[in-house]
Scaffold this motif. Structure first.
Motif, PDB file in Angstrom:
ATOM      1  N   PRO A  56     -11.178   8.227  -9.998  1.00 50.56           N
ATOM      2  CA  PRO A  56     -10.922   7.958 -11.422  1.00 50.56           C
ATOM      3  C   PRO A  56     -10.052   9.025 -12.081  1.00 50.56           C
ATOM      4  O   PRO A  56      -9.469   8.780 -13.136  1.00 50.56           O
ATOM      5  CB  PRO A  56     -12.338   7.953 -12.024  1.00 50.56           C
ATOM      6  N   GLU A  57      -9.947  10.188 -11.453  1.00 50.46           N
ATOM      7  CA  GLU A  57      -9.135  11.276 -12.014  1.00 50.46           C
ATOM      8  C   GLU A  57      -7.644  11.098 -11.750  1.00 50.46           C
ATOM      9  O   GLU A  57      -6.817  11.777 -12.351  1.00 50.46           O
ATOM     10  CB  GLU A  57      -9.603  12.623 -11.438  1.00 50.46           C
ATOM     11  N   LYS A  58      -7.278  10.172 -10.856  1.00 45.78           N
ATOM     12  CA  LYS A  58      -5.872   9.968 -10.505  1.00 45.78           C
ATOM     13  C   LYS A  58      -5.253   8.886 -11.388  1.00 45.78           C
ATOM     14  O   LYS A  58      -5.906   7.894 -11.720  1.00 45.78           O
ATOM     15  CB  LYS A  58      -5.734   9.578  -9.028  1.00 45.78           C
ATOM     16  N   ASP A  59      -3.984   9.073 -11.757  1.00 51.30           N
ATOM     17  CA  ASP A  59      -3.307   8.046 -12.550  1.00 51.30           C
ATOM     18  C   ASP A  59      -2.818   6.925 -11.637  1.00 51.30           C
ATOM     19  O   ASP A  59      -2.852   7.027 -10.414  1.00 51.30           O
ATOM     20  CB  ASP A  59      -2.153   8.641 -13.367  1.00 51.30           C
ATOM     21  N   ILE A  60      -2.337   5.847 -12.241  1.00 50.94           N
ATOM     22  CA  ILE A  60      -1.998   4.647 -11.476  1.00 50.94           C
ATOM     23  C   ILE A  60      -0.841   4.897 -10.508  1.00 50.94           C
ATOM     24  O   ILE A  60      -0.788   4.300  -9.422  1.00 50.94           O
ATOM     25  CB  ILE A  60      -1.662   3.473 -12.429  1.00 50.94           C
ATOM     26  N   LYS A  61       0.071   5.806 -10.840  1.00 48.73           N
ATOM     27  CA  LYS A  61       1.184   6.110  -9.924  1.00 48.73           C
ATOM     28  C   LYS A  61       0.667   6.747  -8.640  1.00 48.73           C
ATOM     29  O   LYS A  61       1.124   6.411  -7.543  1.00 48.73           O
ATOM     30  CB  LYS A  61       2.198   7.031 -10.606  1.00 48.73           C
ATOM     31  N   GLU A  62      -0.287   7.650  -8.773  1.00 46.29           N
ATOM     32  CA  GLU A  62      -0.880   8.282  -7.587  1.00 46.29           C
ATOM     33  C   GLU A  62      -1.631   7.259  -6.751  1.00 46.29           C
ATOM     34  O   GLU A  62      -1.557   7.274  -5.505  1.00 46.29           O
ATOM     35  CB  GLU A  62      -1.825   9.406  -8.011  1.00 46.29           C
ATOM     36  N   ILE A  63      -2.365   6.372  -7.422  1.00 44.22           N
ATOM     37  CA  ILE A  63      -3.137   5.344  -6.724  1.00 44.22           C
ATOM     38  C   ILE A  63      -2.205   4.435  -5.921  1.00 44.22           C
ATOM     39  O   ILE A  63      -2.470   4.127  -4.745  1.00 44.22           O
ATOM     40  CB  ILE A  63      -3.973   4.507  -7.714  1.00 44.22           C
ATOM     41  N   ILE A  64      -1.117   4.003  -6.528  1.00 42.69           N
ATOM     42  CA  ILE A  64      -0.169   3.109  -5.844  1.00 42.69           C
ATOM     43  C   ILE A  64       0.495   3.816  -4.671  1.00 42.69           C
ATOM     44  O   ILE A  64       0.735   3.216  -3.617  1.00 42.69           O
ATOM     45  CB  ILE A  64       0.878   2.575  -6.841  1.00 42.69           C
ATOM     46  N   CYS A  65       0.771   5.097  -4.821  1.00 37.56           N
ATOM     47  CA  CYS A  65       1.368   5.882  -3.736  1.00 37.56           C
ATOM     48  C   CYS A  65       0.401   5.940  -2.542  1.00 37.56           C
ATOM     49  O   CYS A  65       0.810   5.722  -1.390  1.00 37.56           O
ATOM     50  CB  CYS A  65       1.697   7.289  -4.222  1.00 37.56           C
TER      51      CYS A  65
END
Length: 288
Positions: A56-65
């Motif tokens: 939950p601490e990661k933003d959506i760009k990090e998640i998609i990466c």
């Protein structure tokens, strides 16, 4: 009858593919990544949801990466598993390195047995096959058989090429008793989801309440065999390194669920270091 025919045809083509060098298979893996991720979107909703809830601490760009790297890795391990029927001992030894294996060999030299645990991280199939060649004692891998009997029979032969013995999950205790007089290593991939009506313990794992299996801990307490965690690292494409770490050397001195808690602490640490290489497409949190 039709299913049997197509199963045999599928096995034949898988064997032909396995004859190709792994770099060629990796090339096919990368080609298939694009339609798998962008067109088919295989279990994309499951993967995205698992990643968002776990980090939950990661933003959506990090998640998609992480998500895109996971799908590339997923295709890589599919084709690395296809290579297993014809991979040589020499190549297997080059691609999987075990650190600190002397720790468990010290027990085998005294005629004692150990327990090993890990998760579905890195290429667990390649590592298990390599371990059968690297360890001096017989390795018993606890697993869930495939539903297709023809593929199960074929895959069982592939998995046991270098001395491993695969034991159906419900036969674990019986096999432990049958081999009690010889040094062995029973291996558990304990991050699978238990059947809902058999859930006995829930813990916090990757920020979520998680129902877990207790098989490893039960066997450890009954036998007092030392437990080791196999920490898998993906060094580079097609190459893996496994650190063998003591998780619990005296199980009978532990508190209830302490071994299980430790296992998932170790696994969470492994995943957080390189998140993309765990099996995120598995419906791990169907219920808590």
């Amino acid at each position: 009858m039709i299913i049997k025919v197509f199963s045999h045809i599928g096995i034949f083509f898988l064997y032909i593919l396995s004859l190709l060098p792994l770099p060629v298979l990796h090339f096919f893996a990368r080609l298939l990544y694009y339609p798998l991720y962008y067109l088919i979107g295989y279990r994309k909703v499951v993967v995205r949801e698992n990643l968002l809830k776990s980090f939950p601490e990661k933003d959506i760009k990090e998640i998609i990466c992480i998500e895109k790297t996971f799908y590339k890795y997923l295709m890589d391990i599919v084709f690395e598993i296809i290579k297993l029927p014809t991979i040589t001992k020499k190549e297997l030894g080059q691609r999987v390195t075990f650190n600190n294996i002397n720790i468990i060999e010290a027990y085998f030299s005294k005629g004692e047995s150990v327990l090993a645990c890990t998760g579905h991280y890195g290429n667990w199939e390649l590592c298990m096959l390599a371990l059968g060649e690297a360890a001096s004692a017989t390795e018993y891998v606890i697993y869930k058989p495939l539903n297709n009997e023809i593929f199960e029979c074929w895959f069982h032969k592939v998995r046991t090429r270098f001395g491993n013995v695969f034991v159906a999950m419900r036969q674990t205790l019986r096999m432990v008793v049958a081999t009690k007089d010889t040094p062995t290593m029973f291996c558990f991939a304990s991050d699978q989801t238990p059947v809902k009506h058999e859930v006995q313990y829930v813990l916090q794992f990757l920020n979520q309440r998680t129902a877990v299996l207790l098989g490893l801990e039960k066997i450890a307490l009954q036998t007092n065999r030392p437990v080791f965690y196999f920490d898998v690292k993906r060094v580079k494409r097609g190459y893996y390194e496994v650190d063998i770490l003591p998780l619990c050397l005296n199980p009978k001195e532990t508190q209830e669920h302490e071994i299980t808690d430790l296992l998932f602490e170790f696994l969470a640490k492994t995943i957080k270091q390189e998140p993309a290489f765990w099996l995120w497409s598995h419906r791990r949190w169907k219920y808590s």
